[in-house]
Design a protein around this motif. Sequence first.
Motif, mmCIF file in Angstrom:
data_model
loop_
_atom_site.group_PDB
_atom_site.id
_atom_site.type_symbol
_atom_site.label_atom_id
_atom_site.label_comp_id
_atom_site.label_asym_id
_atom_site.label_seq_id
_atom_site.Cartn_x
_atom_site.Cartn_y
_atom_site.Cartn_z
ATOM 1 N N SER A 3 0.829 -1.197 0.000
ATOM 2 C CA SER A 3 0.000 0.000 0.000
ATOM 3 C C SER A 3 0.865 1.249 0.000
ATOM 4 C CB SER A 3 -0.916 0.025 1.235
ATOM 5 O OG SER A 3 -1.740 -1.129 1.285
ATOM 6 N N GLU A 7 -3.574 3.194 0.550
ATOM 7 C CA GLU A 7 -4.279 2.606 -0.593
ATOM 8 C C GLU A 7 -3.527 1.367 -1.082
ATOM 9 O OE1 GLU A 7 -5.650 3.662 -5.184
ATOM 10 O OE2 GLU A 7 -4.708 5.203 -3.929
ATOM 11 N N LEU A 9 -2.181 -1.098 -3.546
ATOM 12 C CA LEU A 9 -1.866 -1.017 -4.973
ATOM 13 C C LEU A 9 -1.519 -2.369 -5.580
ATOM 14 C CD1 LEU A 9 0.331 2.217 -5.001
ATOM 15 C CD2 LEU A 9 -2.127 2.006 -5.430
ATOM 16 N N ALA A 157 -2.303 -1.306 -15.200
ATOM 17 C CA ALA A 157 -1.722 -1.230 -13.863
ATOM 18 C C ALA A 157 -0.529 -0.281 -13.799
ATOM 19 C CB ALA A 157 -1.282 -2.623 -13.404
ATOM 20 N N ARG A 160 -0.408 2.453 -11.020
ATOM 21 C CA ARG A 160 -0.200 1.887 -9.684
ATOM 22 C C ARG A 160 1.246 1.439 -9.500
ATOM 23 N NH1 ARG A 160 -4.130 -2.809 -9.382
ATOM 24 N NH2 ARG A 160 -4.296 -2.527 -11.631
ATOM 25 N N ARG A 163 3.468 4.395 -8.932
ATOM 26 C CA ARG A 163 3.357 4.900 -7.547
ATOM 27 C C ARG A 163 4.172 4.029 -6.592
ATOM 28 N NH1 ARG A 163 -2.501 5.849 -5.338
ATOM 29 N NH2 ARG A 163 -1.233 6.448 -3.538
#
Length: 244
Positions: A3, A7, A9, A157, A160, A163
């Motif tokens: 995460s 959040e 991921l 994806a 994500r 990140r």
Amino acid sequence: RLSVDGEALLELYDTPGLEDAIELLDYLERLAPPGERLDGPARIERFLAGPEARQRFEQEAKVLRQLLASDAGLYVVDAREPVLAKYRDELAVLADCGKPLLPVLNFVRDPRQREEEWRTALARLGLHALVRFDTVAPPEDGERRLYESLALLIEAARPRMERLIRDHERQAAERLQAGRLLIAELLIDVAACRRRVADDAEQIQAATRALHQAVRQREQQCVEALLRLYAFRPDDAAGRALER
């Protein structure tokens, strides 16, 4: 579950292996009666709906159900192992799920590794993208390369994975700075350490021994803090005393 800012991921599931991939592949190839053609995912679905998925191939069924529920599969390979027929059949069965597969070659720094043999075998199965890794001596950018490869396989994806990459780099920078501070504090503490003692040979000798012991204890505190910072166990690193 990985995460960033609360959040999730990326979720990773560790499944059992395929105990008898050779027999399972033979069984899958006999599932369709003469005149009927089934693609890979249809064969897997028919197998999972049948009795053998709850009996003889129960463990294999668990793996396949998880892969069908996932966006992609990571096939972790011990690169020291020879390329046996059972591994080829495992990959053929997993490919039938219709999900992207990313081989991860582990232990690639071991002198017994068979990386080229595995690369050739995987290429013959249509698996050209892979990630090299080594759990004994992990590459500094190993995790980043894994996320980048997943982003290539699953385009949706990519945000994500990017990140996760940025968060991984931020954490690495923070650990590096924290490690530097621990070492700087050790050096300053040792450099500033003083003992006042009378001008007596025996007292000077005893004070010197005590000073050496204090420095060793302070050094050990720093080592233990560094190991905790980088999530190592105390017995993962073999150290030696500082030399004058």
